[in-house]
Design a protein around this motif. Structure first.
Motif, mmCIF file in Angstrom:
data_model
loop_
_atom_site.group_PDB
_atom_site.id
_atom_site.type_symbol
_atom_site.label_atom_id
_atom_site.label_comp_id
_atom_site.label_asym_id
_atom_site.label_seq_id
_atom_site.Cartn_x
_atom_site.Cartn_y
_atom_site.Cartn_z
ATOM 1 N N ALA A 255 -12.078 0.325 -1.169
ATOM 2 C CA ALA A 255 -11.509 1.575 -0.666
ATOM 3 C C ALA A 255 -12.664 2.505 -0.323
ATOM 4 O O ALA A 255 -13.713 2.487 -0.982
ATOM 5 C CB ALA A 255 -10.604 2.211 -1.712
ATOM 6 N N ALA B 75 -11.820 -6.705 -2.093
ATOM 7 C CA ALA B 75 -11.108 -5.554 -1.534
ATOM 8 C C ALA B 75 -11.943 -4.318 -1.815
ATOM 9 O O ALA B 75 -12.799 -4.325 -2.711
ATOM 10 C CB ALA B 75 -9.720 -5.427 -2.158
ATOM 11 N N PRO C 49 -2.963 5.533 2.527
ATOM 12 C CA PRO C 49 -4.256 5.283 3.180
ATOM 13 C C PRO C 49 -4.080 4.414 4.426
ATOM 14 O O PRO C 49 -3.074 3.726 4.582
ATOM 15 C CB PRO C 49 -5.058 4.527 2.102
ATOM 16 C CG PRO C 49 -4.285 4.678 0.834
ATOM 17 C CD PRO C 49 -2.861 4.858 1.234
ATOM 18 N N GLU D 30 -7.700 -0.203 -6.048
ATOM 19 C CA GLU D 30 -8.371 0.501 -4.951
ATOM 20 C C GLU D 30 -7.716 1.845 -4.655
ATOM 21 O O GLU D 30 -8.404 2.842 -4.392
ATOM 22 C CB GLU D 30 -8.385 -0.378 -3.695
ATOM 23 C CG GLU D 30 -9.135 -1.697 -3.856
ATOM 24 C CD GLU D 30 -10.571 -1.511 -4.319
ATOM 25 O OE1 GLU D 30 -11.135 -0.423 -4.106
ATOM 26 O OE2 GLU D 30 -11.131 -2.457 -4.909
ATOM 27 N N ILE D 31 -6.406 1.903 -4.705
ATOM 28 C CA ILE D 31 -5.704 3.174 -4.478
ATOM 29 C C ILE D 31 -6.022 4.161 -5.596
ATOM 30 O O ILE D 31 -6.111 5.374 -5.362
ATOM 31 C CB ILE D 31 -4.192 2.916 -4.339
ATOM 32 C CG1 ILE D 31 -3.923 2.326 -2.950
ATOM 33 C CG2 ILE D 31 -3.365 4.182 -4.562
ATOM 34 C CD1 ILE D 31 -2.525 1.845 -2.721
ATOM 35 N N VAL E 197 0.842 -1.208 0.000
ATOM 36 C CA VAL E 197 0.000 0.000 0.000
ATOM 37 C C VAL E 197 0.873 1.253 0.000
ATOM 38 O O VAL E 197 0.608 2.215 -0.723
ATOM 39 C CB VAL E 197 -0.956 -0.005 1.211
ATOM 40 C CG1 VAL E 197 -1.647 1.351 1.358
ATOM 41 C CG2 VAL E 197 -1.996 -1.110 1.060
ATOM 42 N N LEU F 280 -4.784 -3.964 -5.097
ATOM 43 C CA LEU F 280 -4.559 -2.792 -4.246
ATOM 44 C C LEU F 280 -4.329 -1.538 -5.085
ATOM 45 O O LEU F 280 -4.772 -0.446 -4.720
ATOM 46 C CB LEU F 280 -3.359 -3.035 -3.330
ATOM 47 C CG LEU F 280 -3.556 -4.104 -2.248
ATOM 48 C CD1 LEU F 280 -2.245 -4.387 -1.534
ATOM 49 C CD2 LEU F 280 -4.619 -3.673 -1.245
ATOM 50 N N ARG G 267 -9.002 4.928 3.006
ATOM 51 C CA ARG G 267 -8.774 3.653 3.682
ATOM 52 C C ARG G 267 -8.829 2.555 2.625
ATOM 53 O O ARG G 267 -9.739 2.528 1.788
ATOM 54 C CB ARG G 267 -9.851 3.381 4.741
ATOM 55 C CG ARG G 267 -9.996 4.512 5.794
ATOM 56 C CD ARG G 267 -11.333 5.175 5.649
ATOM 57 N NE ARG G 267 -11.503 6.372 6.453
ATOM 58 C CZ ARG G 267 -12.095 6.382 7.643
ATOM 59 N NH1 ARG G 267 -12.529 5.263 8.164
ATOM 60 N NH2 ARG G 267 -12.239 7.509 8.281
ATOM 61 N N VAL G 268 -7.877 1.660 2.636
ATOM 62 C CA VAL G 268 -7.848 0.512 1.742
ATOM 63 C C VAL G 268 -7.956 -0.742 2.586
ATOM 64 O O VAL G 268 -7.177 -0.936 3.523
ATOM 65 C CB VAL G 268 -6.550 0.474 0.912
ATOM 66 C CG1 VAL G 268 -6.434 -0.842 0.154
ATOM 67 C CG2 VAL G 268 -6.518 1.631 -0.070
ATOM 68 N N CYS G 269 -8.925 -1.579 2.265
ATOM 69 C CA CYS G 269 -9.158 -2.784 3.059
ATOM 70 C C CYS G 269 -9.236 -4.013 2.152
ATOM 71 O O CYS G 269 -9.711 -3.927 1.018
ATOM 72 C CB CYS G 269 -10.454 -2.671 3.850
ATOM 73 S SG CYS G 269 -10.472 -1.307 5.027
ATOM 74 N N VAL H 76 -4.776 1.097 6.446
ATOM 75 C CA VAL H 76 -4.845 -0.276 5.944
ATOM 76 C C VAL H 76 -5.691 -1.113 6.897
ATOM 77 O O VAL H 76 -5.460 -1.104 8.115
ATOM 78 C CB VAL H 76 -3.436 -0.890 5.813
ATOM 79 C CG1 VAL H 76 -3.524 -2.337 5.310
ATOM 80 C CG2 VAL H 76 -2.576 -0.049 4.880
ATOM 81 N N SER I 43 -4.493 1.161 -11.947
ATOM 82 C CA SER I 43 -3.664 0.100 -11.371
ATOM 83 C C SER I 43 -2.482 -0.214 -12.276
ATOM 84 O O SER I 43 -1.346 -0.377 -11.807
ATOM 85 C CB SER I 43 -4.513 -1.163 -11.153
ATOM 86 O OG SER I 43 -3.711 -2.229 -10.684
#
Length: 323
Positions: A115, A113, A101, A147-148, A89, A144, A124-126, A103, A217
């Motif tokens: 965000a 996943a 973010p 999501e970012i 991340v 990831l 927040r990234v989960c 995690v 991505s």
């Protein structure tokens, strides 16, 4: 290499144009409805419903992170608890040019996943517990990155704002539909039609932003075939998930990487992607898709119009263009 960069720039321009035109159409729709209401009911009517709609959306914007955390059973992890996750991340956030973010891990078995957050600084990234047991490291990195990219593109704010338009139309419909005034009834019917059209436009914007996050991505280091392979695995994982348990997260499925409700129906179509049937999509398979294309049925195209996510075959085909 230069050809790929040129193609990505062209693709980005097309996506931004689509989102801009859809957003203009959406707000043009609410402007027209409010003008009609204003001319019939007086200036107080549209102003009140506009303020009410945006007030509800603003409240949703403030409390939605807590709702997501509770629904997904999220707990945030430290670097000591999840060093590999934090390292990925951190690297991807630096590549994207955004603050790192928070995690988190969602204690649900569904592999996925997501965000969320109010701003880029509040991102927040989960990941779910299920995805950690399913993907390899490069597939997880590509997920990831997706999501970012949502955080980088401020998708949380954009979708919150555009969602206000159908909501305002909905309020206008319910406030006029039981009126004894014929003109007010006509306004209510027009608002209902505008509500459905607005919802379709919001879904279109949501699907376009998923394409944009896929591309994001790739731009920050994710490998296209690894993201395609991750999406392929997530569809199968979602399809095998308990239907009753799935209903508990359907209210927040727009946050996920794929439409978990549509996964069961997508399995048959996805067989044309995994040509050696090894459960993954490798670079060679993605390149064959690039030149051979995919076959998307009419039924799948119609269902896509009602989904927050693009058709998975079309999505993977688009990723193949970046190889």
């Amino acid at each position: 290499m230069e050809e790929k960069a040129k193609m990505r720039r062209l693709s980005t321009w097309k996506l931004k144009l689509r989102m801009f035109l859809a957003t203009v159409l959406l707000f043009g729709l609410i402007y027209a409805i409010l003008m009609v209401v204003g001319s019939i009911l007086g200036l107080g009517g549209p102003l009140f419903y506009a303020l009410l709609g945006f007030g509800v959306i603003f409240l949703q914007y403030l409390i939605s992170p807590k709702i997501v955390e509770l629904t997904m059973n999220v707990h945030y992890v430290s670097e000591a608890e999840a060093p590999r996750l934090h390292a990925m991340v951190d690297e991807l956030a630096r590549r994207a040019g955004i603050p790192k973010p928070r995690v988190g891990i969602a204690e649900i078995a569904l592999p996925n996943a997501f965000a969320f957050g109010r701003t880029k600084a509040d991102g927040r990234v989960c990941v779910t517990r299920g995805i950690l047991n399913l993907l390899d490291e490069e597939e997880l990195r590509a997920v990831l990155g997706h999501e970012i990219s949502h955080i980088k593109h401020s998708d949380m704010i954009v979708m919150t704002l555009v969602s206000a338009v159908p909501l305002i139309c909905y309020y206008i419909f319910w406030s006029t539909v039981f009126s004894r005034d014929d003109e007010a009834n006509l306004v209510g019917i027009a608002a209902l039609i505008a509500y459905f059209i607005g919802q379709l436009i919001v879904l279109f914007i949501s699907r376009t932003r998923e394409y944009y996050a896929d591309q994001g991505s790739v731009e920050i280091g994710g490998q296209p075939h690894k993201l395609a392979s991750a999406l392929y695995k997530l569809v199968y994982g979602s399809a095998q998930f308990n239907r009753d348990d799935l209903k508990q997260v359907e209210g927040v499925k727009a946050f996920f990487l794929n439409d978990v409700s549509a996964a069961y129906g997508e399995i048959e179509d996805l067989r044309q992607l995994d040509m050696n049937m090894d459960g993954t999509i490798d670079l060679a398979e993605l390149q064959r898709i690039k030149y051979g294309g995919v076959k998307v049925g009419m039924g799948a195209r119609i269902l896509e119009l009602l989904s927050t996510h693009p058709n998975m075959l079309k999505r993977v085909e688009r990723l193949s263009k970046f190889t």
